[in-house]
Design an enzyme around this catalytic site. Sequence first.
Site, PDB file in Angstrom:
ATOM      1  N   GLY A  41       7.078   7.748  -2.208  1.00 54.08           N
ATOM      2  CA  GLY A  41       6.951   7.693  -0.726  1.00 54.08           C
ATOM      3  C   GLY A  41       7.460   6.978   0.830  1.00 54.08           C
ATOM      4  N   GLU A 205       5.881  -8.900  24.678  1.00 53.38           N
ATOM      5  CA  GLU A 205       6.048  -7.396  25.333  1.00 53.38           C
ATOM      6  C   GLU A 205       7.220  -7.910  26.479  1.00 53.38           C
ATOM      7  OE1 GLU A 205       7.012  -4.035  25.456  1.00 53.38           O
ATOM      8  OE2 GLU A 205       5.976  -4.196  23.487  1.00 53.38           O
ATOM      9  N   GLY A 274      10.477  -1.522  17.421  1.00 54.03           N
ATOM     10  CA  GLY A 274      11.244  -0.611  16.908  1.00 54.03           C
ATOM     11  C   GLY A 274      11.447  -0.085  15.213  1.00 54.03           C
ATOM     12  N   LEU A 322       6.924   9.539  13.085  1.00 51.66           N
ATOM     13  CA  LEU A 322       5.485   8.910  12.573  1.00 51.66           C
ATOM     14  C   LEU A 322       5.890  10.502  10.522  1.00 51.66           C
ATOM     15  CD1 LEU A 322       3.254  10.803  15.909  1.00 51.66           C
ATOM     16  CD2 LEU A 322       3.267   7.936  14.548  1.00 51.66           C
ATOM     17  N   ALA A 323       5.296   9.992   9.917  1.00 47.40           N
ATOM     18  CA  ALA A 323       4.972  10.103   9.027  1.00 47.40           C
ATOM     19  C   ALA A 323       4.881  11.606   8.853  1.00 47.40           C
ATOM     20  CB  ALA A 323       3.931   9.365   8.055  1.00 47.40           C
ATOM     21  N   HIS A 447     -25.344  16.877  16.117  1.00 49.39           N
ATOM     22  CA  HIS A 447     -25.282  15.443  16.879  1.00 49.39           C
ATOM     23  C   HIS A 447     -26.494  14.633  15.490  1.00 49.39           C
ATOM     24  CE1 HIS A 447     -28.285  13.124  19.441  1.00 49.39           C
ATOM     25  NE2 HIS A 447     -28.992  13.613  19.127  1.00 49.39           N
TER      26      HIS A 447
END
Length: 468
Positions: A41, A205, A274, A322-323, A447
């Site tokens: 994983g 930041e 990061g 990203l996975a 809706h």
Amino acid sequence: MSEASFDLVVIGGGPGGYVAAIRAAQLGLSVACVEKRGSLGGTCLNVGCIPSKALLQSSHHFAEAQHSFADHGIKLSGIALDLPTMMARKQKVVSDNTKGIEFLFKKHKITYISGEARILGQGQVAVKTASGEQPLGAKAIIIATGSEVAPLPGVEIDEKHILSSTGALELPKVPKHLVVIGAGVIGLELGSVWRRLGAEVTVVEYLDRALPLHDGEISKQMQRILERQGLAFKLSTKVTGAKTAKGMVTLALEPAKGGAKEELKADAVLVAIGRRPHTAGLGAKEAGIVLDERGFIKVDPHFRTSVPGIYAIGDVIGGAMLAHKAEDEGVALAEQLVGQAGHVNYDTIPGVVYTWPEVANVGKTEEQLKAGGIAYKVGKFPFTANGRARANGDMDGFVKILADTRTDQVLGCHIIGPSAGDLIAEVVLGMEFSAAAEDIARTCHAHPALGEAVKEAALAVDGRPIHM
């Protein structure tokens, strides 16, 4: 040990590696997957995406019970945090997911080897296991070793007081004051978890806004929402050092552009600036594999490295870390290995920040379109005007769709709102088929549903939203 031979050896059992292994096995290849962690994983399932989402969900319930249930006519008293139970639930979620991959490996007859792999050259891998070194032969090798936490000079991670994301998922108690260095996805998600559970949270930041890689309007709005939730921000600020004494960390700060220095004290600090490619111990350079100046493995459009028969995918080759990007690359490469036309459309890879409300995006930002000289139209629709959002009591945020002025083709979509990570999928699919904003606007939506906000934003591109 005698050499075992396979059609494919995958190094790394994270989302890119295990998906590549499964798809290759489906296509009839004999496959081995080497993973040194001891569980499949990768970072995602073990110490990243999955445990953080489990804690985000649990902490969201806790915050809702404290602050929102009364609005629904649900009166509670004596609400208390049971952090050990919350952590145990998180760990069970992780365990169930990793065991699920082991089951899939057995189902597809994939050989899973627990150990550390080292590439010896074309078609040759040595694996250091608990029982000794095992040689493997392969017609093809895929490197899918992922990424690791990027260090910050002057701030040494000890996983006790100065934490990586891994340590921040394992805190034994709620810190009084948590300082998060980095206002990106990981910092804001984990900062949200511990703020909901009672910590004072300050986000530092270096750049001048939160979520600095996102659309500018999204960044500003999301920062305001998080400030209402209790997170404090110190922007345009550089962290130059850290000292730990008597259970407290003192950070040295200074303005990013220079100026007066200051100190900030906390009992826990999360470094979330990061990630960097993980190639240590792999033997890549020794095998002749070319890396770029930042340590990423260089590949061509077909994921081929500089050594024939050796490929690389996922975080280790750069791009969006990203996975799901790694998974798509794993599928595409497995299909290419058997002569099919595997392909990844990098223009339609969504990104999601799992705060509450969530933030989701795909395609271009307004800043990117302006920089590229592309004429575009904007359609926006707020969740305050969405019936389901009002019924749910989740009205923060909006949907913004960017479309080409001339062709009406959707160029990007940016969402702050409830379940934004699920809502973005409709636009991703539309962009995959080169949809116009009108195509989304003319698609019937149920809706009352949150997805109606996407339709209304598409209508707004043409200046004709119905409910605003």
